[in-house]
Design a protein around this motif. Structure first.
Motif, short mmCIF file in Angstrom:
data_model
loop_
_atom_site.label_atom_id
_atom_site.label_comp_id
_atom_site.label_asym_id
_atom_site.label_seq_id
_atom_site.Cartn_x
_atom_site.Cartn_y
_atom_site.Cartn_z
N MET A 1 -3.40 -0.85 -7.55
CA MET A 1 -3.72 -1.98 -6.68
C MET A 1 -3.22 -3.29 -7.29
SD MET A 1 -7.44 -3.29 -5.32
CE MET A 1 -7.88 -3.93 -6.96
N ASN A 2 -3.36 -3.41 -8.61
CA ASN A 2 -2.89 -4.63 -9.27
C ASN A 2 -1.37 -4.73 -9.24
OD1 ASN A 2 -5.08 -6.38 -10.37
ND2 ASN A 2 -5.76 -4.45 -11.28
N PHE A 3 -0.69 -3.62 -9.39
CA PHE A 3 0.76 -3.65 -9.26
C PHE A 3 1.17 -4.00 -7.83
CE2 PHE A 3 0.77 -1.24 -13.26
CZ PHE A 3 1.76 -1.93 -13.94
N ALA A 4 0.45 -3.45 -6.87
CA ALA A 4 0.73 -3.78 -5.47
C ALA A 4 0.52 -5.27 -5.23
CB ALA A 4 -0.17 -2.96 -4.55
N LEU B 1 0.83 -1.20 0.00
CA LEU B 1 0.00 0.00 0.00
C LEU B 1 0.87 1.26 0.00
CD1 LEU B 1 -2.72 -1.02 2.60
CD2 LEU B 1 -3.20 -0.34 0.25
N ALA B 2 1.87 1.26 0.86
CA ALA B 2 2.72 2.44 0.99
C ALA B 2 3.57 2.64 -0.27
CB ALA B 2 3.61 2.31 2.21
N HIS B 3 4.13 1.55 -0.79
CA HIS B 3 5.03 1.66 -1.94
C HIS B 3 4.32 2.23 -3.16
CE1 HIS B 3 8.61 0.62 -4.29
NE2 HIS B 3 7.75 0.33 -5.26
N PHE B 4 3.08 1.84 -3.38
CA PHE B 4 2.36 2.29 -4.56
C PHE B 4 1.41 3.45 -4.28
CE2 PHE B 4 3.87 -1.88 -5.77
CZ PHE B 4 4.27 -1.68 -7.08
N GLY B 5 1.62 4.12 -3.16
CA GLY B 5 0.86 5.34 -2.86
C GLY B 5 -0.62 5.11 -2.61
N LEU B 6 -0.97 3.91 -2.11
CA LEU B 6 -2.38 3.58 -1.92
C LEU B 6 -2.84 3.67 -0.47
CD1 LEU B 6 -2.63 0.51 -4.32
CD2 LEU B 6 -3.82 2.70 -4.59
N SER B 7 -1.97 4.06 0.43
CA SER B 7 -2.36 4.11 1.84
C SER B 7 -3.60 4.97 2.08
CB SER B 7 -1.18 4.62 2.70
OG SER B 7 -0.11 3.70 2.65
N PRO B 8 -3.74 6.14 1.42
CA PRO B 8 -4.95 6.94 1.64
C PRO B 8 -6.22 6.23 1.17
CG PRO B 8 -3.21 8.29 0.71
CD PRO B 8 -2.75 6.87 0.61
N ALA B 9 -6.09 5.26 0.27
CA ALA B 9 -7.26 4.55 -0.25
C ALA B 9 -7.42 3.17 0.36
CB ALA B 9 -7.15 4.41 -1.77
N ALA C 1 1.77 11.55 -12.78
CA ALA C 1 2.09 11.75 -11.36
C ALA C 1 2.58 10.47 -10.69
CB ALA C 1 0.86 12.28 -10.62
N THR C 2 2.08 9.31 -11.13
CA THR C 2 2.46 8.05 -10.48
C THR C 2 3.20 7.10 -11.41
OG1 THR C 2 0.29 7.13 -11.01
CG2 THR C 2 0.54 8.13 -8.85
N ARG C 3 3.43 7.53 -12.63
CA ARG C 3 4.10 6.65 -13.59
C ARG C 3 5.47 6.22 -13.11
NH1 ARG C 3 3.55 9.13 -19.13
NH2 ARG C 3 5.08 10.60 -18.31
#
Length: 308
Positions: free
Chosen positions: A107-110, A83-91, A132-134
């Motif tokens: 999420m799929n990459f995570a 979650l943290a690595h792919f910037g998904l913690s807020p979601a 922004a996330t590429r």
């Protein structure tokens, strides 16, 4: 110039290049065959797959979804790490069904990262990823390759395949051809002289000829034997060859960065290293478009423009 390597089928290509990262510009039917082959060929290795049909479990949250796969993976990467690595913690607490396309892709990459894969298969890995996330996604894929893993991508367009670390191929009439990256020849060429010459890029649109100002062109690309000039995100077919365009555009600050690409250097925002041996150019346009920089051209570009 040597003929491009070609294969009669995607199965032949993937078997012959079994220990390499390859990237395919191909239609749906070929993608499906490639997925089946990779499943069988690498059955005894840690594999991770991401297809455009992978939408997750709607009733789960992002965290519960990743925790489920973390238990399946049984590795050292936790759901919270991913979650943290792919910037998904807020979601993390967001239901999967409410994710936007980019969040779902991340999420799929995570999910894939939880398995610490040796082989990764992705369909259109950059399709839903914004500038922004590429960098997060490309850095992870680059790490897989740098650590000795195999990255296989498939889909369209060819430009995305050329951005990936490894060798790109395109399908034509049922055969797969290697997209050659060398420009050919070591003569850098220089524009000499102070004469004034006018040049406009002729482009054909709806039966009319447009005359494009070179200063407005971001890059020129060759796709399936057709050349296109990109202006503010729109592609216009041009009739000149890339060699002819290179000769004309060089004095306007364009550089042949790849066998299939000529870029307006004034529009280049940054040069990025994807892996140890691959580079991308990011343009200063609204989409932060990326074009490939061939390994053999990176040093020539640095020398020509004094970049260190």
């Amino acid at each position: 110039m040597a003929a491009a390597t070609s294969y009669d089928s995607v199965e032949e290509l993937l078997e012959t290049r079994a220990n390499e990262s390859v990237h395919l510009e191909c239609p749906r039917e070929t993608i499906d065959r490639a997925v089946r082959f990779v499943h069988e060929r690498y059955a005894r290795r840690r594999c991770a797959f991401y297809l455009i049909t992978d939408r997750g479990f709607d009733r789960e949250t992002v965290r519960s979804y990743l925790k489920f796969f973390a238990r399946l993976a049984g590795g050292v990467v936790s759901a919270d790490d991913a979650l943290a690595h792919f910037g998904l913690s807020p979601a993390a607490r967001t239901p999967v069904k409410k994710l936007n396309p980019e969040q779902r892709a991340l999420m799929n990459f995570a999910r894939m990262s939880l398995f610490e894969p040796e082989v990764v298969f992705c369909e259109r890995p950059l399709a839903d990823i914004t500038p922004a996330t590429r960098g997060i996604v490309t850095a992870w894929m680059g790490t897989v390759v740098d650590d000795g893993g195999i990255l296989i991508t498939a889909g369209e367009p060819l430009r995305e395949a050329l951005l990936m670390p490894g060798t790109a191929f395109y399908e034509e009439d049922g055969r797969l051809f290697e997209a050659q990256t060398s420009v050919g020849g070591d003569d850098e060429g220089e524009y000499a002289g102070d004469e004034v010459r006018v040049f406009k890029l002729p482009a054909r649109v709806d039966g009319a000829t447009l005359l494009l100002d070179p200063r407005e062109v971001d890059f020129v690309e060759s796709v399936n034997r057709q050349n296109f000039a990109s202006v503010r995100g729109e592609l216009y077919p041009v009739t000149l060859t890339l060699d002819e365009l290179e000769a004309e555009l060089e004095r306007f600050g364009f550089f042949r960065c790849h066998r299939s690409y000529i870029v307006n250097v004034q529009k280049v925002m940054k040069v990025e290293r994807f892996t140890r041996n691959s580079f991308n150019l990011t343009l200063a346009d609204a989409r932060a478009t990326q074009v490939p920089l061939a390994k053999g051209r990176a040093e020539a570009m640095r020398e020509r423009y004094g970049w260190h």
